[in-house]
Design a protein around this motif. Structure first.
Motif, mmCIF file in Angstrom:
data_model
loop_
_atom_site.group_PDB
_atom_site.id
_atom_site.type_symbol
_atom_site.label_atom_id
_atom_site.label_comp_id
_atom_site.label_asym_id
_atom_site.label_seq_id
_atom_site.Cartn_x
_atom_site.Cartn_y
_atom_site.Cartn_z
ATOM 1 N N ASN A 270 0.835 -1.204 0.000
ATOM 2 C CA ASN A 270 0.000 0.000 0.000
ATOM 3 C C ASN A 270 0.873 1.260 0.000
ATOM 4 O O ASN A 270 0.372 2.360 0.192
ATOM 5 C CB ASN A 270 -0.997 -0.011 1.178
ATOM 6 N N LEU A 354 2.389 7.528 2.928
ATOM 7 C CA LEU A 354 2.157 6.466 1.959
ATOM 8 C C LEU A 354 3.371 6.221 1.056
ATOM 9 O O LEU A 354 3.275 5.539 0.056
ATOM 10 C CB LEU A 354 0.923 6.793 1.103
ATOM 11 N N LYS A 397 5.870 -3.897 3.880
ATOM 12 C CA LYS A 397 4.623 -4.297 4.531
ATOM 13 C C LYS A 397 4.803 -4.494 6.043
ATOM 14 O O LYS A 397 4.323 -5.473 6.618
ATOM 15 C CB LYS A 397 4.077 -5.587 3.894
ATOM 16 N N GLY A 398 5.495 -3.582 6.646
ATOM 17 C CA GLY A 398 5.641 -3.611 8.095
ATOM 18 C C GLY A 398 6.665 -4.609 8.610
ATOM 19 O O GLY A 398 6.890 -4.710 9.814
#
Ligand SMILES: *[C@@H]1O[C@H](CO)[C@@H](O)[C@H](O)[C@H]1NC(C)=O
Ligand SMILES: *[C@@H]1O[C@H](CO)[C@@H](O)[C@H](O)[C@H]1NC(C)=O
Ligand SMILES: *[C@@H]1O[C@H](CO)[C@@H](O)[C@H](O)[C@H]1NC(C)=O
Ligand SMILES: *[C@@H]1O[C@H](CO)[C@@H](O)[C@H](O)[C@H]1NC(C)=O
Ligand SMILES: *[C@@H]1O[C@H](CO)[C@@H](O)[C@H](O)[C@H]1NC(C)=O
Length: 432
Positions: A270, A354, A397-398
């Motif tokens: 994202n 983002l 993604k973390g």
């Protein structure tokens, strides 16, 4: 007017010589009654005119909306008008017995172009649009590309695509490697190529690059025209509503993984991948021009590689930017280079949360100097590629991953042959 006439008439009557003669008679009362009725009638007519005007305005503007063919196709039939408007319409027609009823909606159907749903799909998603060429001006293109549907659900099966946007002077020397990379993945990618305008060579009909050139303009490296070309690429790619991720590549770029890995890496994230960092040195903050204040502050100023990757939302914001772009164009001149500062700063201002702040396109600065290393034929080896493919750690993604770079540059045309020798097996190109 009418009321005035009537009043004047009444005044005349009441001051005339008849007055004495009929003062005691019934005629006087009859005239008063008639005048009263006439005043009421004229009031009703005035009211009718007023309502008629407003109701017509309402009806006509609603009909205008229904002329938009796509909306008409997709939306359910319009709800019946609320009872009051029906009533007003009847009332004003009654009061006026007029010609205005000709604007009723019954006549509109014959004016609609007949769209069917397969045309609608190709119009908005362009899966069958084999040719990236068009005749729009930049202004028309940007405006068209800036449009975002307000309905979240797509009225067709949307297969998410990745747009590969090549910014090149002329032909793509490493095209045969890319051909192998894309092989077997039709429908999951789209290609756009911006070249020098005088370059008109066309790829052969069976190539993935066939008819993928977009209308292009001259580019001076490091100048605003380069940003224009990148925005032009983004705008062209945005026209296809299935494109969700947008990668900018040069003619010296190579893929470092197979299509499936790269596609999943991008589509499942994202975040966008634009290199963006605060460089306190003269080559960073030193290039900030204080005339950019207050649109851009020194604290917001960022630097990064021009080879970006953005998602659709950010791509729309970039082509729509009419606030920051003019400020950069006016105040970022050498030694300020727009391609190293505009996108990193813009994304830092409009959506810092983002962006991963890192580029997914690897380049080798280790040999020093103002230009990165260009690899030639003898530099290419499995060890070199694996070093780039797995030699780093970064967040994704973390979590942490060793896949930080999906593309590499700068590979000289002479590297094509050795790359074709080792890449298919090493990267696992499908169908090899
Ligand atoms: C819809 O348009 C397409 C393309 O013009 C045409 O091939 C198709 O026959 C049309 N379908 C209908 C149901 O009219
Ligand atoms: C990227 O930088 C911005 C602003 O400097 C920051 O807000 C954001 O958290 C950073 N993103 C990541 C993933 O570190
Ligand atoms: C990346 O992380 C792994 C596991 O934490 C570690 O073994 C490796 O040395 C790291 N690589 C680099 C280049 O820092
Ligand atoms: C993006 O994804 C990460 C992990 O997958 C998640 O923690 C984060 O909340 C997401 N951010 C947004 C804005 O959706
Ligand atoms: C694509 O690459 C991934 C890892 O990078 C690998 O697991 C996969 O098998 C490859 N695909 C093919 C078809 O070889």
């Amino acid at each position: 007017m009418k009321q005035c006439e009537l009043t004047c008439f009444a005044k005349q009557l009441s001051s005339s010589p008849f007055r004495n003669r009929f003062r005691q008679g019934k005629l006087h009362r009859v005239i008063i009654n008639i005048l009263f009725l006439l005043s009421i009638a004229s009031f009703v007519i005035l009211l009718g005119t007023f309502i008629n005007y407003h109701v017509r305005k309402f009806l006509i503007s609603e009909e205008d909306y229904s002329y938009l063919p796509p909306l008409h196709q997709l939306s359910p039939p319009p709800p019946p008008p609320p009872p009051w408007s029906h009533y007003s319409y009847v009332l004003c027609n009654f009061a006026f017995s007029s010609s205005s009823s000709s604007s009723s909606s019954s006549s509109s159907t014959s004016l609609h172009p007949t769209f069917n749903s397969s045309q609608l799909n190709s119009h908005w998603t362009a899966p069958d649009l084999e040719d990236a060429w068009h005749s729009m001006t930049d202004e028309e293109l940007m405006w068209r590309a800036s449009m975002v549907p307000n309905i979240v659900k797509y009225p067709y099966t949307r297969k998410t695509k990745v747009a590969f946007m090549f910014l090149s002077r002329g032909k793509l020397p490493l095209a045969p490697l890319w051909e192998k990379f894309f092989q077997g993945h039709k429908g999951l990618f789209s290609i756009y190529i911006h070249t020098s305008p005088e370059f008109i060579d066309e790829a052969t009909g069976n190539s993935v690059f066939y008819k993928r050139r977009i209308p292009s303009k001259p580019v001076e490296w490091g100048m605003a025209t380069m940003i224009d070309a990148e925005r032009r690429l983004l705008a062209n790619a945005l026209l296809d509503f299935s494109n969700e991720r947008f990668v900018l590549l040069s003619e010296t770029c190579i893929p470092l993984f197979n299509f499936t890995t790269i596609y999943n890496y991008l589509v499942n994230s994202n975040q966008s991948f634009i290199g963006s960092f605060d460089d306190p040195r003269f080559t960073g903050r030193g290039r900030y021009n204080k005339h950019m204040w207050p649109t851009v502050s020194l604290e917001e100023w960022r630097k990064g590689s021009q080879w970006f990757e953005v998602n659709r939302k950010l791509a729309v914001e970039i082509v729509s930017d009419g606030k920051y772009y003019p400020v950069f164009k006016e105040h970022c001149n050498p030694p300020c280079y727009m391609d190293e500062h505009y996108f990193p700063t813009l994304v830092n201002i409009i959506s810092p949360g983002l962006n991963s702040n890192r580029s997914i396109t690897w380049v080798d600065w280790s040999r020093g100097g103002s230009h990165p290393t260009t690899y030639v034929r003898n530099d290419v080896s499995v060890a070199l590629l694996n070093q780039i493919r797995q030699g780093f750690n970064c967040t994704y993604k973390g979590g942490v991953t060793s896949i930080c770079f999906l593309f590499g540059r700068k590979f000289h045309p002479s590297t094509l042959h050795p790359l074709l020798g080792i890449a298919p097996a090493l990267l696992g190109f499908d169908g090899q």
